[in-house]
Design a protein around this motif. Sequence first.
Motif, short mmCIF file in Angstrom:
data_model
loop_
_atom_site.label_atom_id
_atom_site.label_comp_id
_atom_site.label_asym_id
_atom_site.label_seq_id
_atom_site.Cartn_x
_atom_site.Cartn_y
_atom_site.Cartn_z
N VAL A 1 -46.45 -8.99 -68.25
CA VAL A 1 -46.45 -9.65 -69.56
C VAL A 1 -45.31 -9.08 -70.40
N GLU A 2 -44.33 -9.92 -70.73
CA GLU A 2 -43.19 -9.50 -71.57
C GLU A 2 -43.50 -9.85 -73.02
N MET A 3 -43.21 -8.90 -73.92
CA MET A 3 -43.51 -9.11 -75.34
C MET A 3 -42.34 -8.70 -76.23
N VAL B 1 -46.01 -12.69 -77.36
CA VAL B 1 -45.68 -12.76 -75.93
C VAL B 1 -44.40 -13.56 -75.76
N ASN B 2 -43.46 -13.04 -74.97
CA ASN B 2 -42.27 -13.81 -74.60
C ASN B 2 -42.60 -14.67 -73.39
N GLU B 3 -42.96 -14.02 -72.28
CA GLU B 3 -43.35 -14.79 -71.10
C GLU B 3 -44.16 -13.93 -70.15
N ILE B 4 -44.80 -14.62 -69.20
CA ILE B 4 -45.66 -13.94 -68.22
C ILE B 4 -45.16 -14.27 -66.82
#
Length: 386
Positions: free
Chosen positions: A254-256, A266-269
């Motif tokens: 999980v990118e944040m 959250v940016n993307e998963i």
Amino acid sequence: METKTVGILGGGQLGRMIVEAASRLNIRTVILEKGTDSPAKQINSSRDHIDGSFNDKDAILQLARKCDILTVEIEHVDVEALKFAQKETGVAVYPSPETIAIIKDKYLQKLHLLSNNISVAESIDVESTQEALQSVGALYGYPYMLKSRTMAYDGRGNYVVKDASHIPEALTVLNDRPLYAEKWAPFTKELAVMVLRSVDGRVYSYPTVETVHRNNICHTVYAPARVNDTVQQHAQFLAENAVASFPGAGIFGVEMFLLPDNKLVVNEIAPRPHNSGHYTIDACVTSQFEAHIRAITGLPMPKNLTCFSTPSTNAIMLNVLGASVPNEEVYMCTRALQTPHASVYLYGKSTRPGRKLGHINIVSQSMDDCERRLSFIEGKTTALQQ
Ligand code: ATP
Ligand code: MG
Ligand code: MG
């Protein structure tokens, strides 16, 4: 110990590291990948590997017939073919095809997260026209980020629209790709958390880390993130909730973004092992790769599985990227081998500028000490006092 066979769609470095972790548990793995000498196939002697595309329906069916469980090292796979193979053969698929379908389209992913009350970077669906992109500019202001909904990696698929004059170029660069736009996120740091989801839906988070990108590619990862405990815990909580909203089992990255007011979005998963989780190989009780195998095969997952090995563990992961002078990156690896508490992982790929060829993990009792070692490995200091 285990009699299950796991089929992996994709044979790159993530597949290679899944194979390594699986083989330590006597779990057989079979690879589906076009390249006959791909990183994962190189270290896995088997006649069962398939030389084909992870988007080819027949090849996926063939793989399913040889396996008990299918998993992916990349999300850009044919989901309908996976569902078909699942129906035909009864093979288990983790992460679930429904989850992959949502995540592989970055805009659908955002809508899914929003409908589950997860904070995300603000975004909007957009058509590929000059007028549509101008309206986004009027709504979000400039700069904003134009993104491809699908097939994106390492920032290839992103375009920063600095002002209206850049719109024609944005349309040329992202020609023929389904698009969406994101409001510019003035983040102070990028954070990431690996989250493990068991077959019965329990989630376990790894520590919060800080990712540093250069030219859209991850350069270093600092574990733990250099933020206060409240932010670290908030990031883990947000990541756990985000992953809990997706059916199926396995490891997720999980990118944040950490915003100036300490808000997290959250940016993307990624529904698979992730570059920001490579530090776990040396710094945690269980690596992200072993954790993934344990989750999808239903092996035991004790409580501390995702913790640092010791309470005082600090780590830095440095990606080994292809240098502009071919093979120059090897010098960095040699310096790493001279460095106590540094481990080198090479992926068996040929060199090309900017290509991810390997990574180096540095583990120590303090971040200062990790940084000192990093500085030597990167050639910024000539001697390392040990
Ligand atoms: P990955 O290799 O992580 O899959 P990707 O191609 O899917 O990358 P993103 O993660 O969406 O791309 O974006 C790449 C990087 O671009 C981010 O890590 C961040 O540094 C920057 N970025 C992305 N979205 C925004 C935004 N809305 N505002 C500011 N910077 C952004
Ligand atoms: Mg991505
Ligand atoms: Mg990303």
